[in-house]
Write an enzyme that holds these catalytic residues in place. Sequence first.
Site, PDB file in Angstrom:
ATOM      1  N   LYS A 131       0.864  -1.147  -0.024  1.00  0.00           N
ATOM      2  CA  LYS A 131       0.064  -0.029  -0.097  1.00  0.00           C
ATOM      3  C   LYS A 131       0.472   1.805  -0.179  1.00  0.00           C
ATOM      4  CE  LYS A 131      -1.948  -1.268   4.060  1.00  0.00           C
ATOM      5  NZ  LYS A 131      -1.022  -2.729   4.019  1.00  0.00           N
ATOM      6  N   ARG A 135      -9.172   0.867  10.078  1.00  0.00           N
ATOM      7  CA  ARG A 135      -9.040  -0.611   9.880  1.00  0.00           C
ATOM      8  C   ARG A 135     -10.101  -1.317  10.641  1.00  0.00           C
ATOM      9  NH1 ARG A 135      -3.563   0.238   9.221  1.00  0.00           N
ATOM     10  NH2 ARG A 135      -2.027  -1.433   9.852  1.00  0.00           N
ATOM     11  N   ARG A 145      11.358  -6.425   4.628  1.00  0.00           N
ATOM     12  CA  ARG A 145      11.703  -4.985   3.961  1.00  0.00           C
ATOM     13  C   ARG A 145      12.715  -4.019   5.441  1.00  0.00           C
ATOM     14  NH1 ARG A 145       5.845  -1.994   5.004  1.00  0.00           N
ATOM     15  NH2 ARG A 145       5.815  -3.107   7.588  1.00  0.00           N
ATOM     16  N   ARG A 170      11.958  -2.070  10.878  1.00  0.00           N
ATOM     17  CA  ARG A 170      10.616  -2.281  11.399  1.00  0.00           C
ATOM     18  C   ARG A 170      10.526  -2.583  12.875  1.00  0.00           C
ATOM     19  NH1 ARG A 170       5.873   0.304   8.203  1.00  0.00           N
ATOM     20  NH2 ARG A 170       4.616  -1.451  10.001  1.00  0.00           N
ATOM     21  N   ARG A 196      -0.183  -9.548  13.548  1.00  0.00           N
ATOM     22  CA  ARG A 196      -0.013  -8.473  12.285  1.00  0.00           C
ATOM     23  C   ARG A 196      -1.396  -8.644  11.620  1.00  0.00           C
ATOM     24  NH1 ARG A 196       5.183  -5.556   9.925  1.00  0.00           N
ATOM     25  NH2 ARG A 196       3.326  -4.189   9.031  1.00  0.00           N
TER      26      ARG A 196
HETATM   27  P1  AP5 Z   1       5.170  -1.300   1.698  1.00  0.00           P
HETATM   28  O1  AP5 Z   1       4.694  -0.816   0.539  1.00  0.00           O
HETATM   29  O2  AP5 Z   1       6.137  -1.117   2.605  1.00  0.00           O
HETATM   30  O3  AP5 Z   1       3.956  -2.271   2.400  1.00  0.00           O
HETATM   31  P2  AP5 Z   1       2.458  -1.770   3.169  1.00  0.00           P
HETATM   32  O4  AP5 Z   1       1.169  -2.884   2.510  1.00  0.00           O
HETATM   33  O5  AP5 Z   1       1.738  -0.213   2.516  1.00  0.00           O
HETATM   34  O6  AP5 Z   1       2.644  -2.565   4.125  1.00  0.00           O
HETATM   35  P3  AP5 Z   1       2.443  -1.607   6.203  1.00  0.00           P
HETATM   36  O7  AP5 Z   1       3.319  -2.718   6.543  1.00  0.00           O
HETATM   37  O8  AP5 Z   1       3.567  -0.310   6.115  1.00  0.00           O
HETATM   38  O9  AP5 Z   1       1.305  -1.382   6.173  1.00  0.00           O
HETATM   39  P4  AP5 Z   1       0.660  -1.799   7.726  1.00  0.00           P
HETATM   40  O10 AP5 Z   1      -0.864  -1.232   7.079  1.00  0.00           O
HETATM   41  O11 AP5 Z   1       0.595  -3.556   8.560  1.00  0.00           O
HETATM   42  O12 AP5 Z   1       1.239  -1.303   8.147  1.00  0.00           O
HETATM   43  P5  AP5 Z   1       0.938   0.431   9.639  1.00  0.00           P
HETATM   44  O13 AP5 Z   1       2.070   0.959   8.577  1.00  0.00           O
HETATM   45  O14 AP5 Z   1      -0.363   0.685   8.418  1.00  0.00           O
HETATM   46  O15 AP5 Z   1       5.658  -2.981   1.310  1.00  0.00           O
HETATM   47  C1  AP5 Z   1       6.175  -3.951   1.560  1.00  0.00           C
HETATM   48  C2  AP5 Z   1       7.433  -4.655   1.691  1.00  0.00           C
HETATM   49  O16 AP5 Z   1       6.917  -4.953   0.237  1.00  0.00           O
HETATM   50  C3  AP5 Z   1       8.435  -3.328   1.400  1.00  0.00           C
HETATM   51  O17 AP5 Z   1      10.142  -3.930   1.343  1.00  0.00           O
HETATM   52  C4  AP5 Z   1       8.683  -2.901  -0.763  1.00  0.00           C
HETATM   53  O18 AP5 Z   1       9.660  -2.469  -0.746  1.00  0.00           O
HETATM   54  C5  AP5 Z   1       7.928  -4.273  -0.543  1.00  0.00           C
HETATM   55  N1  AP5 Z   1       6.805  -4.243  -2.091  1.00  0.00           N
HETATM   56  C6  AP5 Z   1       6.044  -3.451  -1.805  1.00  0.00           C
HETATM   57  N2  AP5 Z   1       5.248  -3.315  -3.800  1.00  0.00           N
HETATM   58  C7  AP5 Z   1       6.369  -4.875  -3.698  1.00  0.00           C
HETATM   59  C8  AP5 Z   1       5.540  -5.475  -5.308  1.00  0.00           C
HETATM   60  N3  AP5 Z   1       5.042  -5.045  -6.066  1.00  0.00           N
HETATM   61  N4  AP5 Z   1       6.779  -6.404  -5.293  1.00  0.00           N
HETATM   62  C9  AP5 Z   1       7.916  -7.211  -4.893  1.00  0.00           C
HETATM   63  N5  AP5 Z   1       7.547  -5.993  -3.783  1.00  0.00           N
HETATM   64  C10 AP5 Z   1       7.588  -5.014  -3.017  1.00  0.00           C
HETATM   65  O19 AP5 Z   1       0.568   0.337  10.555  1.00  0.00           O
HETATM   66  C11 AP5 Z   1       1.530   0.075  11.489  1.00  0.00           C
HETATM   67  C12 AP5 Z   1       0.863   0.323  13.039  1.00  0.00           C
HETATM   68  O20 AP5 Z   1       0.561   1.372  13.073  1.00  0.00           O
HETATM   69  C13 AP5 Z   1      -0.306  -0.787  13.389  1.00  0.00           C
HETATM   70  O21 AP5 Z   1       0.591  -2.621  13.111  1.00  0.00           O
HETATM   71  C14 AP5 Z   1      -1.175  -0.685  14.361  1.00  0.00           C
HETATM   72  O22 AP5 Z   1      -0.346  -0.766  15.472  1.00  0.00           O
HETATM   73  C15 AP5 Z   1      -0.967   1.662  13.664  1.00  0.00           C
HETATM   74  N6  AP5 Z   1      -1.635   2.001  13.369  1.00  0.00           N
HETATM   75  C16 AP5 Z   1      -2.219   2.225  11.290  1.00  0.00           C
HETATM   76  N7  AP5 Z   1      -3.613   1.879  11.532  1.00  0.00           N
HETATM   77  C17 AP5 Z   1      -4.152   2.092  12.514  1.00  0.00           C
HETATM   78  C18 AP5 Z   1      -5.411   1.925  12.439  1.00  0.00           C
HETATM   79  N8  AP5 Z   1      -6.263   2.998  11.001  1.00  0.00           N
HETATM   80  N9  AP5 Z   1      -6.296   1.536  13.465  1.00  0.00           N
HETATM   81  C19 AP5 Z   1      -4.617   1.055  14.395  1.00  0.00           C
HETATM   82  N10 AP5 Z   1      -4.125   1.111  14.781  1.00  0.00           N
HETATM   83  C20 AP5 Z   1      -3.656   1.510  13.263  1.00  0.00           C
END
Ligand code: AP5
Length: 209
Positions: A13, A88, A122, A155, A166
């Site tokens: 994402k 979420r 990552r 991370r 997660r």
């Molecule tokens: P990446 O693009 O980083 O993936 P992502 O989907 O953004 O993953 P996140 O882990 O950041 O999402 P998340 O939803 O778990 O965490 P968030 O930060 O929102 O890609 C991942 C890897 O794959 C990278 O290494 C990239 O290079 C590689 N990649 C990407 N695309 C690729 C492709 N097409 N081909 C090959 N490789 C690829 O949230 C973190 C924490 O914050 C949560 O756990 C929670 O504690 C809190 N939080 C956030 N939002 C909320 C909410 N709304 N409510 C409550 N708590 C929340």
Amino acid sequence: MNLVFLGPPGAGKGTIAALAKDYYQIPHISTGDLFRSNIKNETELGKQVKSILASGGLVPDEVTIAMVRNRLEEKDAARGFILDGFPRTIPQADALEGMAKLDAVVNFVLADEEIIKRLSGRRICKSTGRTYHVVFNPPKKEGIDDETGEPLIQRDDDKPEAIKHRLEVYAASTEPLIDYYRKKGLIVDLDASKSPEEVMRQLASLVKA
Ligand code: AP5
């Protein structure tokens, strides 16, 4: 254009949002990035959520909703937004209805084995948040950010126990949103297993600028 990016952790994402924000000319608002920036700056909010993020749990709805409401009131969000990682939970989705009218909810579809590979490989630059992958998107020099020259880190929530948690949290609290938004006719399914450029091409053909 008001878009939500929905999908499991590590589905890409954030990676696709970095391309889509230029394509649609709208800001990328990631709740994960907002929380991480508060943690880095040691704000009250940051102190409150630090251990929750490290474990892979969810920050309470009222805290997250208030943070997003404030962010959407900023000037740049008036022309639209990509919300990445919010909503979420169903209560967050209900709250968002009162804040903005959505054009589409993009559902990133990726198998669990691929998610685990992506998250465990990552690496990020702590100061800029730039994301790499040791195999799929390596930096020019191993372990070093291409632009700042700073060492890359993993991370806390990309360690195996937190990844497992997660994925469980996603299945229990976030996956039900796919049905919630499908019933509203807003879901656009995206095959997130392709290269970032290919996924971006798919998105551009499904959600017209
Ligand atoms: P990446 O693009 O980083 O993936 P992502 O989907 O953004 O993953 P996140 O882990 O950041 O999402 P998340 O939803 O778990 O965490 P968030 O930060 O929102 O890609 C991942 C890897 O794959 C990278 O290494 C990239 O290079 C590689 N990649 C990407 N695309 C690729 C492709 N097409 N081909 C090959 N490789 C690829 O949230 C973190 C924490 O914050 C949560 O756990 C929670 O504690 C809190 N939080 C956030 N939002 C909320 C909410 N709304 N409510 C409550 N708590 C929340």
